[in-house]
Scaffold this motif. Sequence first.
Motif, PDB file in Angstrom:
ATOM      1  N   GLY A  67      -7.896   8.133   5.953  1.00 12.87           N
ATOM      2  CA  GLY A  67      -6.734   7.275   6.211  1.00 12.87           C
ATOM      3  C   GLY A  67      -7.013   5.796   5.990  1.00 12.87           C
ATOM      4  O   GLY A  67      -6.184   4.944   6.289  1.00 12.87           O
ATOM      5  N   ASP A  73      -5.031   2.121   4.453  1.00 11.44           N
ATOM      6  CA  ASP A  73      -4.294   1.098   5.222  1.00 11.44           C
ATOM      7  C   ASP A  73      -5.232  -0.078   5.522  1.00 11.44           C
ATOM      8  O   ASP A  73      -4.827  -1.246   5.478  1.00 11.44           O
ATOM      9  CB  ASP A  73      -3.831   1.652   6.577  1.00 11.44           C
ATOM     10  CG  ASP A  73      -2.868   2.812   6.473  1.00 11.44           C
ATOM     11  OD1 ASP A  73      -2.291   3.003   5.393  1.00 11.44           O
ATOM     12  OD2 ASP A  73      -2.697   3.527   7.477  1.00 11.44           O
ATOM     13  N   LYS A  81       0.847  -1.206   0.000  1.00 10.90           N
ATOM     14  CA  LYS A  81       0.000   0.000   0.000  1.00 10.90           C
ATOM     15  C   LYS A  81       0.877   1.249   0.000  1.00 10.90           C
ATOM     16  O   LYS A  81       1.824   1.356   0.790  1.00 10.90           O
ATOM     17  CB  LYS A  81      -0.923  -0.020   1.221  1.00 10.90           C
ATOM     18  CG  LYS A  81      -1.789   1.217   1.350  1.00 10.90           C
ATOM     19  CD  LYS A  81      -1.242   2.207   2.355  1.00 10.90           C
ATOM     20  CE  LYS A  81      -1.955   3.536   2.319  1.00 10.90           C
ATOM     21  NZ  LYS A  81      -1.475   4.459   3.374  1.00 10.90           N
ATOM     22  N   LYS A 105      -0.313   8.321  13.771  1.00  5.95           N
ATOM     23  CA  LYS A 105      -1.047   8.484  12.514  1.00  5.95           C
ATOM     24  C   LYS A 105      -0.523   7.602  11.382  1.00  5.95           C
ATOM     25  O   LYS A 105      -1.222   7.359  10.396  1.00  5.95           O
ATOM     26  CB  LYS A 105      -0.954   9.967  12.106  1.00  5.95           C
ATOM     27  CG  LYS A 105      -1.813  10.316  10.916  1.00  5.95           C
ATOM     28  CD  LYS A 105      -1.559  11.724  10.447  1.00  5.95           C
ATOM     29  CE  LYS A 105      -2.286  11.943   9.139  1.00  5.95           C
ATOM     30  NZ  LYS A 105      -1.415  12.514   8.119  1.00  5.95           N
TER      31      LYS A 105
HETATM   32 MG    MG Z   1      -2.293   7.277   6.365  1.00  8.77          MG
END
Ligand code: MG
Length: 436
Positions: free
Chosen positions: A196, A199, A5, A254
């Motif tokens: 986000g 992931d 990724k 993060k």
């Molecule tokens: Mg990220």
Amino acid sequence: MKVQKFGGTSVGTPQRMKEVARLVQKSPGNLVVLSAMSGTTNALLEIADYFAKGNRQSASALIGKLHSTYMAHIEQLYSTLEAQEQTRTFLNNIFDRLLAYAKGDFTPQMEKEIVSYGEIMSTNMLANYFNEQGVNTVLLNALDFMRIDEDKEPDVNYLREHITPLIEANSQAEYFITQGFICLNHLGEIDNLQRGGSDYTASLIGAAIKADLIEIWTDIDGMHNNDPRYVENTKPVHQLHFEEAAELAYFGAKILHPTCVLPAKAAGIPVKLLNTMQPDAEGTLINNQFQHNQIKAVAAKDDITAIKIVSSRMLLQTGFLRKVFEIFETYHTPIDMVTTSEVGISMTIDCTDYLANITDDLKQYGIVEVDREMCIICVVGDLRSQNTGFESTITNALRNIPIRMISYGGSNHNISFLIHQDDKQAALQALSAELF
Ligand code: MG
Ligand code: ADP
Ligand code: ASP
């Protein structure tokens, strides 16, 4: 097969995309999950916000600006006119669709559609680049296999059943590319896995196809022992247990989306955090191994609200905790930290959508106090009770910080402190100075 990724900054410019292509080509046969180019998701959300507020002019102006940026990328990314033309046609079509939202009423569902274009554009651009280079790449549409149910939980059976035949049908492919973050919901509408969330896509796919390894490539050489945005001279941690990584991600590191660890852990697939800008750096390996006698890292989570309820009715009474927790359950509000005494309970929450309802209901049972703008500081490592000494070193490091709650003993690898947000940086720095 490996899942790789690449985050927003890793594909943030045409130059970076080319470097990603070079990295990917080191290990053929992989499945590549991409985020949108950095800044794009934010720009698309802003466009949607202008549409939602009825300001079509500003929305169109922002669309125009983003369009020009992407048009400039085309010339830098492709050397053949054919690849340039193919990509230009594809992107122009997307920008036309964005402009078309100016017609008619704007609905919240349209925001989800708009934001999905970020990943759709980046994956098409990279796939076209590979094909221009003569590399046999198959672009898989994430909307053909990523789906969430009514509770917004990923449908892992659907994912496995739909992605496997797509991979098998393209056995000649050297690489597969797909979009992170985006999915369909239970009504078949476009949705996503939250900010986000690429992931999470990578980890879910890794588990579904039983990958050998899930690599999360980003702009830093692995999970650092403290938050590099607040503390200088932080260092990469070379190995973490799944549980340690999950705690750090949940409590503010993060680099990893909090939900990302779970599917990999359940399937027993190791995860590696690696740096696109420094591909030879060791990075962080996340697996089932627990290293004894070490404190691994510190993380912090902001915007926490603490709720304390004090009641003499709690004394020697059974069922009091249940009644209190049921109130939070009624309002679908998860509790992060809990501390109790004989006459009171303190709890922290992250989501304050139902705070007023919760405090109203709690008032039946005692005196309620609410503290906002708090922060959870979480220290992760070997914190088994028989491993003496670390707890006192940690609390000693925080000797000058006013502490509102301490939580220890809930797991073998975590101690958490609730402090005011204003003291966060001082607390993180003090912990680094004492522990690392
Ligand atoms: Mg990220
Ligand atoms: P991507 O776009 O690749 O998903 P993110 O911005 O989501 O990247 O995550 C990487 C960032 O996470 C780093 O640039 C760093 O500032 C931040 N970060 C916060 N805490 C940590 C930590 N403990 N270790 C490493 N990075 C961290
Ligand atoms: N593009 C999405 C975001 O910016 C998802 C991701 O990058 O993981 O939140």
